[in-house]
Design a protein around this motif. Structure first.
Motif, PDB file in Angstrom:
ATOM      1  N   LYS A  58       0.843  -1.206   0.000  1.00 29.33           N
ATOM      2  CA  LYS A  58       0.000   0.000   0.000  1.00 29.33           C
ATOM      3  C   LYS A  58       0.875   1.252   0.000  1.00 29.33           C
ATOM      4  O   LYS A  58       2.071   1.188   0.230  1.00 29.33           O
ATOM      5  N   SER A  59       0.241   2.385  -0.272  1.00 28.26           N
ATOM      6  CA  SER A  59       0.974   3.650  -0.224  1.00 28.26           C
ATOM      7  C   SER A  59       0.078   4.727   0.378  1.00 28.26           C
ATOM      8  O   SER A  59      -1.136   4.603   0.412  1.00 28.26           O
ATOM      9  N   GLY A  60       0.718   5.773   0.862  1.00 28.36           N
ATOM     10  CA  GLY A  60       0.001   6.920   1.409  1.00 28.36           C
ATOM     11  C   GLY A  60      -0.889   6.571   2.586  1.00 28.36           C
ATOM     12  O   GLY A  60      -0.499   5.842   3.489  1.00 28.36           O
ATOM     13  N   GLU A  61      -2.100   7.107   2.561  1.00 29.28           N
ATOM     14  CA  GLU A  61      -3.070   6.898   3.633  1.00 29.28           C
ATOM     15  C   GLU A  61      -3.451   5.420   3.765  1.00 29.28           C
ATOM     16  O   GLU A  61      -3.640   4.918   4.867  1.00 29.28           O
ATOM     17  N   GLU A  62      -3.532   4.730   2.636  1.00 31.15           N
ATOM     18  CA  GLU A  62      -3.870   3.300   2.667  1.00 31.15           C
ATOM     19  C   GLU A  62      -2.842   2.501   3.471  1.00 31.15           C
ATOM     20  O   GLU A  62      -3.188   1.535   4.132  1.00 31.15           O
ATOM     21  N   LYS A  63      -1.584   2.931   3.404  1.00 34.12           N
ATOM     22  CA  LYS A  63      -0.532   2.230   4.143  1.00 34.12           C
ATOM     23  C   LYS A  63      -0.748   2.351   5.643  1.00 34.12           C
ATOM     24  O   LYS A  63      -0.576   1.373   6.374  1.00 34.12           O
ATOM     25  N   LEU A  64      -1.143   3.519   6.107  1.00 36.70           N
ATOM     26  CA  LEU A  64      -1.395   3.727   7.535  1.00 36.70           C
ATOM     27  C   LEU A  64      -2.572   2.876   8.016  1.00 36.70           C
ATOM     28  O   LEU A  64      -2.510   2.266   9.084  1.00 36.70           O
ATOM     29  N   VAL A  65      -3.612   2.827   7.203  1.00 35.24           N
ATOM     30  CA  VAL A  65      -4.780   2.009   7.546  1.00 35.24           C
ATOM     31  C   VAL A  65      -4.387   0.532   7.561  1.00 35.24           C
ATOM     32  O   VAL A  65      -4.766  -0.215   8.455  1.00 35.24           O
ATOM     33  N   ALA A  66      -3.610   0.114   6.559  1.00 32.50           N
ATOM     34  CA  ALA A  66      -3.178  -1.282   6.460  1.00 32.50           C
ATOM     35  C   ALA A  66      -2.297  -1.676   7.649  1.00 32.50           C
ATOM     36  O   ALA A  66      -2.408  -2.791   8.160  1.00 32.50           O
ATOM     37  N   GLU A  67      -1.437  -0.784   8.092  1.00 26.52           N
ATOM     38  CA  GLU A  67      -0.578  -1.080   9.245  1.00 26.52           C
ATOM     39  C   GLU A  67      -1.411  -1.357  10.489  1.00 26.52           C
ATOM     40  O   GLU A  67      -1.152  -2.312  11.223  1.00 26.52           O
ATOM     41  N   GLU A  68      -2.419  -0.538  10.709  1.00 27.97           N
ATOM     42  CA  GLU A  68      -3.282  -0.722  11.876  1.00 27.97           C
ATOM     43  C   GLU A  68      -4.084  -2.019  11.758  1.00 27.97           C
ATOM     44  O   GLU A  68      -4.211  -2.777  12.718  1.00 27.97           O
ATOM     45  N   LYS A  69      -4.607  -2.281  10.568  1.00 28.18           N
ATOM     46  CA  LYS A  69      -5.373  -3.503  10.348  1.00 28.18           C
ATOM     47  C   LYS A  69      -4.490  -4.743  10.542  1.00 28.18           C
ATOM     48  O   LYS A  69      -4.915  -5.730  11.147  1.00 28.18           O
ATOM     49  N   MET A  70      -3.248  -4.683  10.077  1.00 30.26           N
ATOM     50  CA  MET A  70      -2.339  -5.820  10.237  1.00 30.26           C
ATOM     51  C   MET A  70      -2.018  -6.074  11.705  1.00 30.26           C
ATOM     52  O   MET A  70      -1.888  -7.221  12.126  1.00 30.26           O
ATOM     53  N   LYS A  71      -1.916  -5.020  12.493  1.00 35.70           N
ATOM     54  CA  LYS A  71      -1.695  -5.192  13.933  1.00 35.70           C
ATOM     55  C   LYS A  71      -2.849  -5.978  14.547  1.00 35.70           C
ATOM     56  O   LYS A  71      -2.639  -6.897  15.341  1.00 35.70           O
TER      57      LYS A  71
END
Length: 69
Positions: free
Chosen positions: A35-48
């Motif tokens: 992912k990139s940008g804002e999607e990356k931040l959302v993906a990081e939280e979801k992966m946690k």
């Protein structure tokens, strides 16, 4: 409130194999490196959340399995 099963998108009666498969599918879908940008931040939280749910549920399955033997 979202349960660990909801996070992994499986039923409460899911077998260890189903939990493993769900984890792998979700890990691919939400992996932050894809992912990139804002999607990356959302993906990081979801992966946690996904990782935590998987760790707890897979450990719970191991405990149940050892009690049955």
């Amino acid at each position: 409130m979202e349960t660990l099963y909801d996070i992994l998108e499986v039923s409460r009666k899911a077998s260890p194999e189903v939990i493993d498969k769900a984890y792998k599918i979700l890990a691919k879908r939400y992996h932050p490196d894809l992912k990139s940008g804002e999607e990356k931040l959302v993906a990081e939280e979801k992966m946690k959340q996904i990782n935590e749910a998987y760790m707890i549920l897979s450990d719970e399955q191991e405990i149940r399995g050892s009690r049955e033997n």
